[in-house]
Motif scaffolding. Structure first.
Motif, PDB file in Angstrom:
ATOM      1  N   VAL A   1       0.832  -1.203   0.000  1.00 40.27           N
ATOM      2  CA  VAL A   1       0.000   0.000   0.000  1.00 40.27           C
ATOM      3  C   VAL A   1       0.866   1.252   0.000  1.00 40.27           C
ATOM      4  CG1 VAL A   1      -1.691   1.320   1.328  1.00 40.27           C
ATOM      5  CG2 VAL A   1      -1.940  -1.162   1.098  1.00 40.27           C
ATOM      6  N   GLY A   2       1.902   1.261   0.834  1.00 43.29           N
ATOM      7  CA  GLY A   2       2.763   2.441   0.913  1.00 43.29           C
ATOM      8  C   GLY A   2       3.443   2.759  -0.407  1.00 43.29           C
ATOM      9  N   GLN A   3       3.932   1.733  -1.084  1.00 46.45           N
ATOM     10  CA  GLN A   3       4.573   1.972  -2.374  1.00 46.45           C
ATOM     11  C   GLN A   3       3.549   2.356  -3.443  1.00 46.45           C
ATOM     12  OE1 GLN A   3       6.997  -1.460  -3.260  1.00 46.45           O
ATOM     13  NE2 GLN A   3       8.563  -0.885  -1.772  1.00 46.45           N
ATOM     14  N   GLY A   4       2.334   1.811  -3.336  1.00 49.33           N
ATOM     15  CA  GLY A   4       1.293   2.207  -4.282  1.00 49.33           C
ATOM     16  C   GLY A   4       0.903   3.667  -4.131  1.00 49.33           C
TER      17      GLY A   4
ATOM     18  N   ASN B   1      -8.121  -1.476  -2.606  1.00 54.16           N
ATOM     19  CA  ASN B   1      -7.094  -2.489  -2.413  1.00 54.16           C
ATOM     20  C   ASN B   1      -5.775  -1.967  -2.989  1.00 54.16           C
ATOM     21  OD1 ASN B   1      -7.284  -2.879  -5.238  1.00 54.16           O
ATOM     22  ND2 ASN B   1      -8.797  -4.520  -4.977  1.00 54.16           N
ATOM     23  N   GLU B   2      -4.759  -2.823  -3.043  1.00 58.33           N
ATOM     24  CA  GLU B   2      -3.441  -2.349  -3.470  1.00 58.33           C
ATOM     25  C   GLU B   2      -3.381  -2.020  -4.960  1.00 58.33           C
ATOM     26  OE1 GLU B   2      -3.251  -6.723  -4.410  1.00 58.33           O
ATOM     27  OE2 GLU B   2      -4.319  -5.364  -3.052  1.00 58.33           O
ATOM     28  N   ARG B   3      -4.380  -2.449  -5.732  1.00 57.65           N
ATOM     29  CA  ARG B   3      -4.356  -2.253  -7.180  1.00 57.65           C
ATOM     30  C   ARG B   3      -5.104  -1.004  -7.632  1.00 57.65           C
ATOM     31  NH1 ARG B   3      -5.893  -7.348  -6.288  1.00 57.65           N
ATOM     32  NH2 ARG B   3      -7.989  -6.917  -7.069  1.00 57.65           N
ATOM     33  N   ASN B   4      -6.060  -0.538  -6.838  1.00 54.59           N
ATOM     34  CA  ASN B   4      -6.868   0.597  -7.290  1.00 54.59           C
ATOM     35  C   ASN B   4      -6.741   1.799  -6.358  1.00 54.59           C
ATOM     36  OD1 ASN B   4      -8.331  -0.250  -5.100  1.00 54.59           O
ATOM     37  ND2 ASN B   4     -10.157  -0.835  -6.243  1.00 54.59           N
ATOM     38  N   LEU B   5      -5.561   1.998  -5.809  1.00 54.32           N
ATOM     39  CA  LEU B   5      -5.324   3.161  -4.948  1.00 54.32           C
ATOM     40  C   LEU B   5      -5.526   4.479  -5.690  1.00 54.32           C
ATOM     41  CD1 LEU B   5      -2.198   1.890  -2.999  1.00 54.32           C
ATOM     42  CD2 LEU B   5      -4.321   2.641  -1.935  1.00 54.32           C
ATOM     43  N   VAL B   6      -5.405   4.436  -7.013  1.00 50.32           N
ATOM     44  CA  VAL B   6      -5.573   5.674  -7.780  1.00 50.32           C
ATOM     45  C   VAL B   6      -6.992   6.226  -7.670  1.00 50.32           C
ATOM     46  CG1 VAL B   6      -3.730   5.166  -9.417  1.00 50.32           C
ATOM     47  CG2 VAL B   6      -6.044   4.309  -9.854  1.00 50.32           C
ATOM     48  N   MET B   7      -7.935   5.414  -7.201  1.00 51.35           N
ATOM     49  CA  MET B   7      -9.293   5.908  -7.008  1.00 51.35           C
ATOM     50  C   MET B   7      -9.333   7.044  -5.996  1.00 51.35           C
ATOM     51  SD  MET B   7     -11.727   2.533  -6.987  1.00 51.35           S
ATOM     52  CE  MET B   7     -13.125   3.619  -6.742  1.00 51.35           C
ATOM     53  N   LEU B   8      -8.313   7.120  -5.178  1.00 51.27           N
ATOM     54  CA  LEU B   8      -8.256   8.182  -4.176  1.00 51.27           C
ATOM     55  C   LEU B   8      -8.227   9.555  -4.834  1.00 51.27           C
ATOM     56  CD1 LEU B   8      -6.184   7.783  -0.962  1.00 51.27           C
ATOM     57  CD2 LEU B   8      -6.296   9.999  -2.056  1.00 51.27           C
ATOM     58  N   ARG B   9      -7.684   9.635  -6.045  1.00 46.82           N
ATOM     59  CA  ARG B   9      -7.624  10.918  -6.752  1.00 46.82           C
ATOM     60  C   ARG B   9      -9.018  11.466  -7.048  1.00 46.82           C
ATOM     61  NH1 ARG B   9      -2.992   9.560 -11.288  1.00 46.82           N
ATOM     62  NH2 ARG B   9      -1.162   9.916  -9.956  1.00 46.82           N
ATOM     63  N   GLY B  10      -9.950  10.571  -7.313  1.00 58.74           N
ATOM     64  CA  GLY B  10     -11.291  11.020  -7.646  1.00 58.74           C
ATOM     65  C   GLY B  10     -12.188  11.223  -6.440  1.00 58.74           C
ATOM     66  N   TRP B  11     -11.740  10.793  -5.259  1.00 56.48           N
ATOM     67  CA  TRP B  11     -12.569  10.916  -4.052  1.00 56.48           C
ATOM     68  C   TRP B  11     -12.178  12.206  -3.340  1.00 56.48           C
ATOM     69  CZ3 TRP B  11     -12.011   9.516   1.490  1.00 56.48           C
ATOM     70  CH2 TRP B  11     -13.261   9.383   2.131  1.00 56.48           C
TER      71      TRP B  11
END
Length: 309
Positions: free
Chosen positions: A137-140, A253-263
């Protein structure tokens, strides 16, 4: 009757005494070994890495496991050496009750050490999984560090530690890593103030994590003298999320952390100078207390001084 029960009991007592002496000498000696307290000339300039506290725990469990393993080997070696060398006549002169008690103590100590080794192996395996989940998670999150975003790991806050804190122009996010091994049913959903893990026999309440996020928000508000909130994000590596987000929480999860940009919410946006000041505060806090979060003060004021007017 040189190899009778009396001789075996005496050899076991000698082995127990040798192993106990080894442990009593090794425990204080470990404090002076370089691996116990690594020193660095740049310690005050190194921020915690992802899952730093869990890395320390894995290393500590490994050292403890090595100590118990060597103690068991010392016991077995001392027993094997004492068995043929112990004078049988002298041992046979001792009371049988004493010999029985010594043999029982040695057997109990050896059994306890074996059980402890098994428990340490299980705990270390669990700690490695938690460490790896935190690292993933940290590296993601490092992929989100553009446009003035910055990620801090193992941030002390009150008496707890927040796994990751993301600070940027779009707001501040507390990202907690939920490390749970996925099974055949590796699906979860957000329902109210709980995370429900399939097949439904485990629920994680969100209230304690929300309280930590709110504590971080309160302390940053005092230090920055601006209105802000810290949004709660739960990262659950290895799981598929069915119901992902509501106003109060985002689950990834560790694969879709980029969703944080839209939240994001425009009410949480920060000025450039507020972002810089918040990052300075968290940098100072992690540098001062990241190695030992238990020593961190509850209030950011104690570490950062007077808030900006």
């Amino acid at each position: 009757a040189r190899m009778g029960p009396e001789v075996i009991s005496g050899a076991a007592a000698v082995a127990l005494a040798v192993a106990a002496a080894f442990v009593l000498l090794a425990v204080p000696a470990r404090r002076f070994l370089p691996t116990e307290k690594p020193s660095s000339r740049f310690r005050g300039a190194i921020l915690p890495e992802p899952a730093q506290q869990h890395r320390h725990r894995v290393a500590a469990l490994g050292r403890y496991q090595d100590l118990v393993t060597v103690a068991v080997l010392v016991f077995l070696a001392a027993f094997a050496a004492a068995l043929p060398l112990l004078p049988g006549s002298r041992v046979q002169s001792l009371p049988r009750a004493l010999l029985f008690a010594l043999a029982l103590a040695a057997a109990a100590a050896l059994t306890g050490a074996v059980v402890l080794l098994i428990r340490l192996a299980v705990a270390r395996r669990r700690a490695r999984f938690v460490r790896d989940a935190g690292i993933a998670v940290g590296q993601g999150l490092l992929k989100l560090t553009g446009t003035r975003n910055r990620v801090f790991h193992d941030v002390p806050c009150g008496k707890a530690v927040i796994d990751n804190v993301l600070v940027g122009l779009h707001g501040i996010y507390a990202v907690f890593v939920i490390a749970r091994r996925p099974g055949r049913h590796n699906r979860l959903r957000l329902q109210g103030d709980q995370l429900l893990f399939a097949p439904g026999n485990y629920r994680l309440p969100l209230a304690p994590l929300a309280e930590q996020s709110e504590l971080l928000a309160r302390e940053l508000r005092k230090a920055l003298n601006v209105a802000l909130r810290v949004r709660l994000v739960l990262a659950v590596p290895g799981w598929e999320i069915e119901n992902q987000a509501d106003e109060a929480c985002l689950v990834v999860n560790e694969r879709n952390l980029v969703m944080l940009r839209g939240w994001k919410d425009s009410a949480d946006y920060l000025m450039h100078e507020d972002v810089e000041r918040a990052q300075e505060i968290l940098t100072e806090r992690c540098l001062r207390f990241g190695a030992d979060p238990a020593t961190a003060p509850v209030s950011f004021r104690a570490a950062t001084g007077t808030a900006r007017a």
